[in-house]
Design a protein around this motif. Structure first.
Motif, mmCIF file in Angstrom:
data_model
loop_
_atom_site.group_PDB
_atom_site.id
_atom_site.type_symbol
_atom_site.label_atom_id
_atom_site.label_comp_id
_atom_site.label_asym_id
_atom_site.label_seq_id
_atom_site.Cartn_x
_atom_site.Cartn_y
_atom_site.Cartn_z
ATOM 1 N N LEU A 10 0.825 -1.211 0.000
ATOM 2 C CA LEU A 10 0.000 0.000 0.000
ATOM 3 C C LEU A 10 0.858 1.259 0.000
ATOM 4 O O LEU A 10 0.434 2.305 -0.502
ATOM 5 C CB LEU A 10 -0.935 -0.008 1.212
ATOM 6 C CG LEU A 10 -2.064 -1.038 1.167
ATOM 7 C CD1 LEU A 10 -2.875 -0.998 2.457
ATOM 8 C CD2 LEU A 10 -2.971 -0.784 -0.032
ATOM 9 N N GLY A 27 0.221 4.015 -2.665
ATOM 10 C CA GLY A 27 -0.067 5.371 -2.234
ATOM 11 C C GLY A 27 0.813 6.398 -2.907
ATOM 12 O O GLY A 27 0.365 7.506 -3.238
ATOM 13 N N ARG A 72 -0.613 6.876 2.757
ATOM 14 C CA ARG A 72 -0.635 5.446 3.057
ATOM 15 C C ARG A 72 -1.544 5.145 4.227
ATOM 16 O O ARG A 72 -2.212 4.101 4.241
ATOM 17 C CB ARG A 72 0.785 4.958 3.363
ATOM 18 C CG ARG A 72 0.859 3.466 3.666
ATOM 19 C CD ARG A 72 2.261 3.021 3.964
ATOM 20 N NE ARG A 72 2.797 3.674 5.144
ATOM 21 C CZ ARG A 72 3.955 3.352 5.706
ATOM 22 N NH1 ARG A 72 4.701 2.412 5.169
ATOM 23 N NH2 ARG A 72 4.381 3.986 6.772
ATOM 24 N N LEU A 91 -5.026 4.380 3.145
ATOM 25 C CA LEU A 91 -5.161 3.047 2.566
ATOM 26 C C LEU A 91 -5.103 1.964 3.642
ATOM 27 O O LEU A 91 -5.809 0.951 3.548
ATOM 28 C CB LEU A 91 -4.059 2.814 1.532
ATOM 29 C CG LEU A 91 -4.066 3.774 0.336
ATOM 30 C CD1 LEU A 91 -2.880 3.482 -0.580
ATOM 31 C CD2 LEU A 91 -5.364 3.664 -0.428
ATOM 32 N N LEU A 146 -7.859 -0.833 4.472
ATOM 33 C CA LEU A 146 -7.513 -2.246 4.549
ATOM 34 C C LEU A 146 -8.057 -2.856 5.838
ATOM 35 O O LEU A 146 -8.633 -3.958 5.819
ATOM 36 C CB LEU A 146 -5.999 -2.423 4.473
ATOM 37 C CG LEU A 146 -5.475 -3.842 4.704
ATOM 38 C CD1 LEU A 146 -5.957 -4.778 3.607
ATOM 39 C CD2 LEU A 146 -3.948 -3.848 4.784
#
Length: 235
Positions: free
Chosen positions: A20, A24, A31, A34, A38
């Motif tokens: 990620l 990103g 990040r 993300l 997740l």
């Protein structure tokens, strides 16, 4: 057998975080955003596919993760940083805490929330999210004055927040059942315990560990300190 599944899940999450990070940078999304997505997808809000041993020990893992973040932030407050930016960091952190408490408490009172609840929520609002801030600053690569002051404020902000919450508990106790003495003792125990734990572990660690040779930090010793402090804080 739960252990292999747990280890596989932790390994997959770490590797997913690495992936990620690369994603990103390409799509210009922080990040941390993300990573939150997740967690929502694989956790209870989404598919809920994490092993029970992992999802059922959130308090343990969260304490270790936050201690690691605090360790990294504290390590960035070097003597030269404090000499150059110490006054700014101190003033900014106090202003952030005071303004947050006043605005949140006042706003909640204006919308009709009881004063005691507003005071407690206002005190809680003084705490920041150090993990997200650290991750975004590191991903941006900014090492200037703004980034240095921001990380310094985040590093000591939670300490001010703890003090503010202890004071809020005392104020609420005085406004309700009059148990101010007990609330004050609890606040002093939490704040004093944190300070004593930091001194008991931090001073010897700063003197004895942290470097194998100049400029090369020791990861094993750093992890040992993180686990020791996180475990002691949970007692």
């Amino acid at each position: 057998m739960e252990s292999p599944t747990l280890l596989i899940a932790i390994g997959v999450l770490f590797l997913a975080g690495l992936a990620l990070d690369a994603i990103g940078r390409r799509v210009h999304v922080p990040r941390v955003t993300l990573l939150i997505l997740l967690g929502a997808v694989v956790g209870p809000p989404g598919f809920d596919i994490l092993p029970a041993a992992l999802s059922g020990a959130n308090e343990l893992y969260a304490s270790v993760a936050l201690t690691m973040v605090a360790f990294l932030l504290g390590g960035g407050l070097k003597r030269e940083t404090l000499t150059a930016h110490g006054r700014e960091i101190l003033v900014l952190s106090i202003v952030v805490v005071v303004v947050s408490i006043v605005v949140v408490t006042g706003g909640l009172v204006l919308v009709g929330l009881p004063l005691t609840a507003a005071i407690l929520l206002g005190a809680i609002s003084a705490a920041t999210a150090p993990a997200a801030t650290l991750d975004i600053v590191r991903q941006s690569g900014d090492t200037g004055r703004f980034a240095t002051n921001l990380l310094g404020v985040v590093a000591i902000d939670d300490a001010w927040g703890l003090i503010a919450f202890s004071m809020a508990l005392t104020a609420v106790a005085m406004l309700t059942d009059g148990g101010a003495a007990h609330a004050l003792l609890v606040g002093l125990r939490e704040a004093g315990g944190a300070i004593l734990l930091g001194l008991a572990v931090g001073l010897p660690a700063a003197f004895l560990t942290g470097r194998i040779k100049p400029g090369e930090p020791t990861l094993v010793e750093a992890l040992g300190l993180v686990f020791l402090v996180a475990g002691a804080a949970l007692l």
